[in-house]
Scaffold this motif. Structure first.
Motif, PDB file in Angstrom:
ATOM      1  N   CYS A  37      -5.415   2.128  -8.188  1.00  0.00           N
ATOM      2  CA  CYS A  37      -6.035   2.908  -7.113  1.00  0.00           C
ATOM      3  C   CYS A  37      -7.274   2.191  -6.579  1.00  0.00           C
ATOM      4  O   CYS A  37      -7.883   2.621  -5.606  1.00  0.00           O
ATOM      5  CB  CYS A  37      -6.361   4.319  -7.575  1.00  0.00           C
ATOM      6  SG  CYS A  37      -7.484   4.394  -8.962  1.00  0.00           S
TER       7      CYS A  37
ATOM      8  N   VAL B 239       0.869  -1.179   0.000  1.00  0.00           N
ATOM      9  CA  VAL B 239       0.000   0.000   0.000  1.00  0.00           C
ATOM     10  C   VAL B 239       0.904   1.226   0.000  1.00  0.00           C
ATOM     11  O   VAL B 239       1.731   1.398   0.891  1.00  0.00           O
ATOM     12  CB  VAL B 239      -0.923   0.014   1.237  1.00  0.00           C
ATOM     13  CG1 VAL B 239      -1.795   1.251   1.232  1.00  0.00           C
ATOM     14  CG2 VAL B 239      -1.770  -1.252   1.286  1.00  0.00           C
TER      15      VAL B 239
ATOM     16  N   ASP C 168      -2.765  12.501  -1.385  1.00  0.00           N
ATOM     17  CA  ASP C 168      -3.995  11.996  -0.778  1.00  0.00           C
ATOM     18  C   ASP C 168      -4.505  10.733  -1.458  1.00  0.00           C
ATOM     19  O   ASP C 168      -5.632  10.305  -1.215  1.00  0.00           O
ATOM     20  CB  ASP C 168      -5.093  13.076  -0.846  1.00  0.00           C
ATOM     21  CG  ASP C 168      -4.762  14.278   0.023  1.00  0.00           C
ATOM     22  OD1 ASP C 168      -4.022  14.116   1.008  1.00  0.00           O
ATOM     23  OD2 ASP C 168      -5.240  15.374  -0.284  1.00  0.00           O
ATOM     24  N   GLN C 169      -3.695  10.125  -2.323  1.00  0.00           N
ATOM     25  CA  GLN C 169      -4.103   8.929  -3.066  1.00  0.00           C
ATOM     26  C   GLN C 169      -3.460   7.677  -2.475  1.00  0.00           C
ATOM     27  O   GLN C 169      -2.317   7.692  -2.051  1.00  0.00           O
ATOM     28  CB  GLN C 169      -3.671   9.046  -4.532  1.00  0.00           C
ATOM     29  CG  GLN C 169      -4.411  10.078  -5.331  1.00  0.00           C
ATOM     30  CD  GLN C 169      -5.342   9.409  -6.319  1.00  0.00           C
ATOM     31  OE1 GLN C 169      -5.122   8.293  -6.711  1.00  0.00           O
ATOM     32  NE2 GLN C 169      -6.380  10.115  -6.700  1.00  0.00           N
ATOM     33  N   THR C 170      -4.210   6.592  -2.479  1.00  0.00           N
ATOM     34  CA  THR C 170      -3.690   5.289  -2.078  1.00  0.00           C
ATOM     35  C   THR C 170      -3.529   4.441  -3.334  1.00  0.00           C
ATOM     36  O   THR C 170      -4.451   4.309  -4.128  1.00  0.00           O
ATOM     37  CB  THR C 170      -4.647   4.583  -1.097  1.00  0.00           C
ATOM     38  OG1 THR C 170      -4.831   5.410   0.046  1.00  0.00           O
ATOM     39  CG2 THR C 170      -4.091   3.239  -0.673  1.00  0.00           C
TER      40      THR C 170
ATOM     41  N   GLN D 252       1.123   5.423  -0.294  1.00  0.00           N
ATOM     42  CA  GLN D 252       0.417   6.691  -0.171  1.00  0.00           C
ATOM     43  C   GLN D 252       1.176   7.761  -0.955  1.00  0.00           C
ATOM     44  O   GLN D 252       2.359   7.979  -0.714  1.00  0.00           O
ATOM     45  CB  GLN D 252       0.337   7.118   1.298  1.00  0.00           C
ATOM     46  CG  GLN D 252      -0.593   6.301   2.150  1.00  0.00           C
ATOM     47  CD  GLN D 252      -2.041   6.462   1.762  1.00  0.00           C
ATOM     48  OE1 GLN D 252      -2.719   5.474   1.578  1.00  0.00           O
ATOM     49  NE2 GLN D 252      -2.527   7.659   1.624  1.00  0.00           N
TER      50      GLN D 252
END
Length: 53
Positions: free
Chosen positions: A40, A6, A11-13, A8
């Protein structure tokens, strides 16, 4: 085994998925084969028996 990272970015994962066996992985929703995928959307994947060349 499928490795899921995961990541980061701002503000996007981002979800990175790949096999530690060096084989293609298959998206369980639509059947698409990947050697390594960054998405995403947190899809589920399964390993195949097809080695990555």
């Amino acid at each position: 085994m499928i490795i899921r990272e995961v990541i980061q970015i701002n503000d996007q994962t981002i979800y990175r998925n790949y096999s530690d066996k060096g084989v293609y992985i298959r998206n369980k929703v639509n059947g698409t084969l990947w050697s390594d995928v960054n998405s995403c959307i947190d899809y589920e994947y399964e390993e195949t028996d097809t080695p990555i060349e």
